[in-house]
Design an enzyme around this catalytic site. Structure first.
Site, mmCIF file in Angstrom:
data_model
loop_
_atom_site.group_PDB
_atom_site.id
_atom_site.type_symbol
_atom_site.label_atom_id
_atom_site.label_comp_id
_atom_site.label_asym_id
_atom_site.label_seq_id
_atom_site.Cartn_x
_atom_site.Cartn_y
_atom_site.Cartn_z
ATOM 1 N N LYS A 20 0.856 -1.201 0.000
ATOM 2 C CA LYS A 20 0.000 0.000 0.000
ATOM 3 C C LYS A 20 0.892 1.252 0.000
ATOM 4 O O LYS A 20 1.949 1.231 -0.619
ATOM 5 C CB LYS A 20 -0.966 -0.054 1.183
ATOM 6 N N HIS A 33 -8.370 -3.541 -6.002
ATOM 7 C CA HIS A 33 -8.298 -3.603 -4.536
ATOM 8 C C HIS A 33 -9.430 -2.776 -3.928
ATOM 9 O O HIS A 33 -9.813 -1.740 -4.465
ATOM 10 C CB HIS A 33 -6.942 -3.087 -4.050
ATOM 11 N N GLU A 90 -9.555 -0.757 -1.585
ATOM 12 C CA GLU A 90 -9.250 0.662 -1.316
ATOM 13 C C GLU A 90 -9.342 1.485 -2.599
ATOM 14 O O GLU A 90 -9.752 2.651 -2.562
ATOM 15 C CB GLU A 90 -7.868 0.771 -0.646
ATOM 16 N N GLU A 102 -10.951 -10.824 -0.976
ATOM 17 C CA GLU A 102 -10.638 -10.070 0.234
ATOM 18 C C GLU A 102 -11.920 -9.470 0.796
ATOM 19 O O GLU A 102 -12.373 -8.417 0.326
ATOM 20 C CB GLU A 102 -9.657 -8.938 -0.087
ATOM 21 N N SER A 138 -6.122 -9.497 6.923
ATOM 22 C CA SER A 138 -5.529 -9.755 8.244
ATOM 23 C C SER A 138 -4.871 -11.130 8.354
ATOM 24 O O SER A 138 -4.922 -11.758 9.414
ATOM 25 C CB SER A 138 -6.582 -9.555 9.347
#
Ligand code: PGA
Length: 249
Positions: A11, A94, A96, A166, A212
């Site tokens: 990231k 992704h 984000e 994810e 995680s």
């Protein structure tokens, strides 16, 4: 046999010196020969990272790329630029990017097409939000994400696609999907691929879990039959942790 893959997603973290040190530290680790290893560094470090890893088992990946081949897109990076510095793999989709940069399934379909046209490999990320899991629409959400961004592809193009499931509620939260939840979704994804294409294609695609993953839970998650690896955020920033996750297979 599907490829086992562990990819780090750095990231927007680390400065240049820290980036170089982390790569040197990773290169000094014993990493399982059965697992393909990749790191998605910030774009400014990709060229250096590609040089640093040239004679190692570590591949370097971009975190994003633009859907156009070139042109007036200030601040953006194209597939051909990535390839010109020795980067042949990119993350796309992704959560984000979807949440903060408004990347839609339709935009991602265009990015996928451009990446493939340029001979890039794609780690395609997708997954449901917490409210979607709570309302039990998570299977439908994931099916739709795949259909909208990827199901226009020919079967032959899937040799360049790695999937990364994810669940958004598990990213950076310390909350991990249970191994059973990961397996259940990965099996669903494979069934959807088999229905859209065929069983041989479904069985050939590596599906990574992300959210995680840490040294303490990697082995249990990776032991699930339809989990072929992981996309690792926070824990990829420490060489010891990332190596331990790679070696958890
Ligand atoms: P995390 O991130 O491992 O820090 O949860 C995963 C990702 O966003 O790819």
């Amino acid at each position: 046999m599907r490829n086992h893959i562990v990819a780090g997603n750095w990231k927007m973290n680390l400065n240049a010196a820290e980036s170089q040190k982390l790569i040197e530290d990773l290169k000094s680790k014993k990493l399982s020969s059965d697992v393909r290893v990749a790191i998605a560094t910030p774009a400014v470090y990709l060229a250096t990272a590609a040089n640093q890893t040239a004679n190692s088992k570590i591949d370097v990946a971009a975190q994003n790329m633009h859907q156009a081949d070139s042109g007036a897109f200030t601040g953006e990076i194209s597939a051909s630029m990535l390839k010109s510095i020795g980067v042949h793999t990119t993350l796309l989709g992704h959560s984000e990017r979807r949440a903060y940069f408004h990347e839609t399934d339709e935009l991602l379909a265009a990015k996928v097409n451009t990446a493939l046209k340029n001979g890039m490999e794609i780690i395609f990320c997708f997954g449901e939000e917490l409210d979607e899991r709570k309302s039990e629409s998570h299977f439908d959400v994931v099916t739709t994400q795949l259909r909208n961004a990827l199901f226009h592809l020919d079967a032959s193009q899937w040799s360049q696609i790695i999937l990364a499931y994810e669940p958004v509620w598990a990213i950076g939260t310390g909350e991990t999907a249970s191994p059973e939840q990961a397996q259940e979704m990965h099996a669903h994804i494979r069934a959807v691929l088999a229905a859209q294409y065929d069983d041989a294609l479904a069985q050939s695609i590596s599906i990574l879990y992300g959210g995680s993953v840490k040294p303490a839970n990697a082995q249990e998650i990776f032991s699930q039959p339809d989990v072929d690896g992981g996309l690792i955020g926070g824990a990829s920033l420490k060489a010891d942790d990332f190596a331990a996750i790679v070696n958890a297979f």
